[in-house]
Design a protein around this motif. Structure first.
Motif, PDB file in Angstrom:
ATOM      1  N   ARG A 235       0.822  -1.203   0.000  1.00  8.00           N
ATOM      2  CA  ARG A 235       0.000   0.000   0.000  1.00  8.00           C
ATOM      3  C   ARG A 235       0.858   1.255   0.000  1.00  8.00           C
ATOM      4  NH1 ARG A 235      -4.895   0.671   3.750  1.00  8.00           N
ATOM      5  NH2 ARG A 235      -5.129   2.293   2.183  1.00  8.00           N
ATOM      6  N   VAL A 236       1.639   1.437  -1.041  1.00 10.18           N
ATOM      7  CA  VAL A 236       2.421   2.670  -1.191  1.00 10.18           C
ATOM      8  C   VAL A 236       1.543   3.778  -1.769  1.00 10.18           C
ATOM      9  CG1 VAL A 236       4.414   3.692  -2.342  1.00 10.18           C
ATOM     10  CG2 VAL A 236       4.547   1.376  -1.452  1.00 10.18           C
ATOM     11  N   HIS A 237       0.583   3.411  -2.624  1.00  7.49           N
ATOM     12  CA  HIS A 237      -0.304   4.385  -3.256  1.00  7.49           C
ATOM     13  C   HIS A 237      -1.675   4.374  -2.566  1.00  7.49           C
ATOM     14  CE1 HIS A 237       2.730   4.731  -6.357  1.00  7.49           C
ATOM     15  NE2 HIS A 237       2.697   3.412  -6.507  1.00  7.49           N
ATOM     16  N   ASN A 238      -2.414   5.491  -2.751  1.00  3.23           N
ATOM     17  CA  ASN A 238      -3.761   5.634  -2.195  1.00  3.23           C
ATOM     18  C   ASN A 238      -3.765   5.381  -0.684  1.00  3.23           C
ATOM     19  OD1 ASN A 238      -4.761   6.091  -4.821  1.00  3.23           O
ATOM     20  ND2 ASN A 238      -4.978   3.884  -5.158  1.00  3.23           N
ATOM     21  N   VAL A 239      -2.865   6.070   0.007  1.00  7.26           N
ATOM     22  CA  VAL A 239      -2.759   5.931   1.457  1.00  7.26           C
ATOM     23  C   VAL A 239      -3.566   7.040   2.113  1.00  7.26           C
ATOM     24  CG1 VAL A 239      -1.185   5.873   3.423  1.00  7.26           C
ATOM     25  CG2 VAL A 239      -0.489   4.898   1.227  1.00  7.26           C
ATOM     26  N   THR A 240      -4.376   6.679   3.085  1.00 12.45           N
ATOM     27  CA  THR A 240      -5.211   7.632   3.810  1.00 12.45           C
ATOM     28  C   THR A 240      -4.711   7.763   5.236  1.00 12.45           C
ATOM     29  OG1 THR A 240      -7.092   6.916   2.466  1.00 12.45           O
ATOM     30  CG2 THR A 240      -7.591   8.214   4.416  1.00 12.45           C
ATOM     31  N   GLU A 241      -4.916   8.936   5.815  1.00  8.75           N
ATOM     32  CA  GLU A 241      -4.523   9.157   7.212  1.00  8.75           C
ATOM     33  C   GLU A 241      -5.042   8.026   8.089  1.00  8.75           C
ATOM     34  OE1 GLU A 241      -4.036  13.652   8.605  1.00  8.75           O
ATOM     35  OE2 GLU A 241      -6.004  13.250   7.757  1.00  8.75           O
ATOM     36  N   GLY A 242      -4.148   7.541   8.965  1.00 11.77           N
ATOM     37  CA  GLY A 242      -4.529   6.469   9.877  1.00 11.77           C
ATOM     38  C   GLY A 242      -4.221   5.088   9.356  1.00 11.77           C
ATOM     39  N   ASP A 243      -3.871   4.975   8.068  1.00 13.08           N
ATOM     40  CA  ASP A 243      -3.532   3.663   7.511  1.00 13.08           C
ATOM     41  C   ASP A 243      -2.162   3.208   7.994  1.00 13.08           C
ATOM     42  OD1 ASP A 243      -5.903   3.590   6.191  1.00 13.08           O
ATOM     43  OD2 ASP A 243      -5.100   4.134   4.226  1.00 13.08           O
ATOM     44  N   ALA A 244      -1.849   1.947   7.702  1.00  9.11           N
ATOM     45  CA  ALA A 244      -0.534   1.378   8.011  1.00  9.11           C
ATOM     46  C   ALA A 244       0.171   1.021   6.707  1.00  9.11           C
ATOM     47  CB  ALA A 244      -0.667   0.148   8.907  1.00  9.11           C
ATOM     48  N   VAL A 245       1.461   1.348   6.619  1.00  6.75           N
ATOM     49  CA  VAL A 245       2.258   1.093   5.425  1.00  6.75           C
ATOM     50  C   VAL A 245       3.547   0.380   5.850  1.00  6.75           C
ATOM     51  CG1 VAL A 245       3.492   2.102   3.464  1.00  6.75           C
ATOM     52  CG2 VAL A 245       1.333   3.086   4.221  1.00  6.75           C
ATOM     53  N   THR A 246       3.941  -0.641   5.093  1.00  2.49           N
ATOM     54  CA  THR A 246       5.194  -1.346   5.358  1.00  2.49           C
ATOM     55  C   THR A 246       6.034  -1.373   4.091  1.00  2.49           C
ATOM     56  OG1 THR A 246       4.165  -2.761   7.035  1.00  2.49           O
ATOM     57  CG2 THR A 246       6.252  -3.505   6.115  1.00  2.49           C
ATOM     58  N   LEU A 247       7.280  -0.877   4.174  1.00  2.00           N
ATOM     59  CA  LEU A 247       8.212  -0.889   3.063  1.00  2.00           C
ATOM     60  C   LEU A 247       9.280  -1.953   3.314  1.00  2.00           C
ATOM     61  CD1 LEU A 247       8.773   2.954   2.579  1.00  2.00           C
ATOM     62  CD2 LEU A 247       7.134   1.480   1.399  1.00  2.00           C
ATOM     63  N   SER A 248       9.693  -2.646   2.253  1.00  3.33           N
ATOM     64  CA  SER A 248      10.727  -3.683   2.358  1.00  3.33           C
ATOM     65  C   SER A 248      11.832  -3.391   1.351  1.00  3.33           C
ATOM     66  CB  SER A 248      10.139  -5.070   2.098  1.00  3.33           C
ATOM     67  OG  SER A 248       9.172  -5.393   3.075  1.00  3.33           O
ATOM     68  N   CYS A 249      13.077  -3.588   1.784  1.00  6.59           N
ATOM     69  CA  CYS A 249      14.242  -3.330   0.939  1.00  6.59           C
ATOM     70  C   CYS A 249      14.974  -4.645   0.689  1.00  6.59           C
ATOM     71  CB  CYS A 249      15.175  -2.332   1.617  1.00  6.59           C
ATOM     72  SG  CYS A 249      16.542  -1.772   0.559  1.00  6.59           S
ATOM     73  N   THR A 250      15.342  -4.897  -0.566  1.00  8.75           N
ATOM     74  CA  THR A 250      16.083  -6.099  -0.924  1.00  8.75           C
ATOM     75  C   THR A 250      17.281  -5.723  -1.787  1.00  8.75           C
ATOM     76  OG1 THR A 250      14.691  -6.431  -2.882  1.00  8.75           O
ATOM     77  CG2 THR A 250      14.019  -7.561  -0.862  1.00  8.75           C
ATOM     78  N   SER A 251      18.306  -6.558  -1.738  1.00  7.77           N
ATOM     79  CA  SER A 251      19.489  -6.354  -2.563  1.00  7.77           C
ATOM     80  C   SER A 251      20.192  -7.685  -2.752  1.00  7.77           C
ATOM     81  CB  SER A 251      20.451  -5.345  -1.912  1.00  7.77           C
ATOM     82  OG  SER A 251      20.985  -5.878  -0.709  1.00  7.77           O
ATOM     83  N   ASN A 252      21.073  -7.718  -3.727  1.00  7.52           N
ATOM     84  CA  ASN A 252      21.886  -8.899  -4.007  1.00  7.52           C
ATOM     85  C   ASN A 252      23.297  -8.607  -3.532  1.00  7.52           C
ATOM     86  OD1 ASN A 252      23.065 -11.212  -4.975  1.00  7.52           O
ATOM     87  ND2 ASN A 252      22.950 -10.620  -7.132  1.00  7.52           N
ATOM     88  N   ALA A 253      23.735  -9.301  -2.485  1.00  8.28           N
ATOM     89  CA  ALA A 253      25.051  -9.012  -1.902  1.00  8.28           C
ATOM     90  C   ALA A 253      25.570 -10.252  -1.184  1.00  8.28           C
ATOM     91  CB  ALA A 253      24.971  -7.843  -0.924  1.00  8.28           C
TER      92      ALA A 253
END
Length: 434
Positions: A235-253
């Motif tokens: 849910r990066v787009h169409n986020v409303t106040e009070g919502d919950a958002v989780t971002l994840s980062c990945t890489s090749n290393a």
């Protein structure tokens, strides 16, 4: 003579002791062989001048004096029982021995002894035999990306006249192979520039001899800095106040990366957290903006492409529609249908009333009085009918004139007309004129 018999053994023992001081043997300390292949043990001993025509060779295992005999004068015993053994001319000091089809059970420590005119155990010269089930690959250690790497595969060449042939299964896109041969081993070297594409790649070294095959496989371990760093979010787009958002980062290393999160608002960059995931609970308008992560290990770091979180104002909740019973819907539909029929009936009735009103207005008015009476009294009446408000209404006018026959007095005579409209309601209208 009796004295000579006593002195003879003593002289022989002294001579043998002198010869033992000159005893020697040429024997390798260690030998290796592939499982199922052959082993040729190079061996010579002396002094040869002390050897007799009945000289034999004996091999013992584990201990030079108390160990088990595994070979004596062409006969095998113990762990050598199933091995074909060929020994050289012991009378000439040649103790070289060939073992065919060796296996793991033939591995161990062995000592050589000669018996005959000259008997001696070479207890200080041990031979250790190791039997391998596959070629040896070295080095088996991590290598850094960009470095020139040498990967060696070797196998024992225990049969000089019939050595194994070595080959790599993969040349790693341009790697070079170099073959070298030592006295007791043969090896093939793979030379390549280490790259991250080689990480976790398996390469196999194959040794072959006649119809026999031996293989060994290793997985390459190449270390490199992070690459292909990216963010995926729920849910990066169409986020409303009070919502919950989780971002994840990945890489090749390799080794794995550590992660740091940054928030960009205008020209300001703020660190928001660390770890592979960034949870945002109960977001507000101030949480909107650009986010990116940095992946880093001991070899370097890389930033991801930024993502935008657009936080919208929250809207009041909409009350849910009440639940309506199906029977209620049927009753409402029937009532609506009846109302529609009633409106239709009223419309048709009004049309008929209008038509009747126009028809009545076009006729001359007639009262209940006769024309003769009208002439006597000299009355002039006028009647008009109209339909105000959709009802039939008639208006009458009465004119009283003075007549010559009536000399006494003037009477005011009012003639009222009674009319009925289409509803049978009695309406009286009167107009008096002098």
């Amino acid at each position: 003579m009796p004295e000579l018999a006593r002195v003879g053994p003593l002289i022989l023992w002294l001579l043998q002791g002198a010869l033992c001081k000159d005893s020697w043997i040429s024997l390798p300390k260690n030998m290796e062989a592939l499982d199922g292949s052959c082993v040729v043990i190079p061996c010579t001993f002396g002094p040869t001048k002390a050897l007799g025509r009945d000289q034999i060779g004996v091999w013992r295992s584990n201990d030079p004096w108390k160990g088990n005999e595994v070979f004596r004068k062409g006969t095998t015993h113990g762990v050598w029982a199933n091995v074909r053994v060929t020994i050289g001319d012991v009378r000439a000091g040649n103790c070289s021995t060939r073992l065919d089809r060796v296996g793991p059970q033939q591995g161990g420590t062995y000592y050589f002894r000669t018996e005959g005119q000259y008997s001696y155990t070479f207890g200080h010269n041990a031979l250790n035999i190791t039997v391998q089930d596959k070629p040896l690959i070295t080095p088996f250690v991590p290598v850094k990306e960009g470095t020139v790497t040498y990967l060696s595969c070797s196998a024992p060449s225990s049969c000089p006249r019939d050595p194994p042939v070595l080959a790599w299964s993969d040349t790693l896109k341009g790697a070079k192979m170099e073959t070298s041969k030592e006295e007791s081993r043969i090896q093939v070297v793979l030379r390549f520039n280490a790259s991250h594409v080689h990480h976790n790649k398996t390469v196999t070294c194959r040794a072959s001899r006649r119809r026999q095959r031996w293989t060994n496989t290793v997985t390459l371990n190449v270390t490199y800095s992070p690459r292909r760093t990216s963010i995926s979010g729920h849910r990066v787009h169409n986020v409303t106040e009070g919502d919950a958002v989780t971002l994840s980062c990945t890489s090749n290393a390799n080794p794995p990366s550590s992660y740091t999160w940054y928030h960009v608002t205008g020209s300001s960059v703020t660190q928001r957290g660390s770890g592979q995931s960034l949870p945002l609970h109960n977001v507000t308008l101030s949480d909107g903006g650009l986010y990116y992560c940095e992946a880093r290990n001991k070899h370097g770091g890389e930033n991801s492409t930024a993502v935008t979180i657009d936080v919208q104002l929250s809207t009041p909740p909409v009350a849910p529609l009440p639940q309506v019973h199906p029977l209620t819907l049927v009753l409402v539909s029937v009532l609506c249908l009846l109302l529609l029929l009633l409106l239709l009936w009223c419309s048709i009735r009004n049309i008929k009333i209008n038509k009747r009103a126009h028809h009545t207005a076009g006729r001359p008015y007639r009262s209940h009085q006769t024309e003769q009476e009208k002439n006597k009294r000299g009355e002039r009446r006028e009647a008009q009918c109209a339909s105000p408000g959709g009802e039939d209404v008639c208006y009458a006018a009465v004119d009283f004139s003075k007549t010559k026959s009536n000399k006494k007095s003037e009477e005011d005579y009012v003639n009222s007309n009674v009319l009925r409209n289409w509803t049978n309601e009695v309406v009286v209208y009167a107009s008096i004129k002098h």
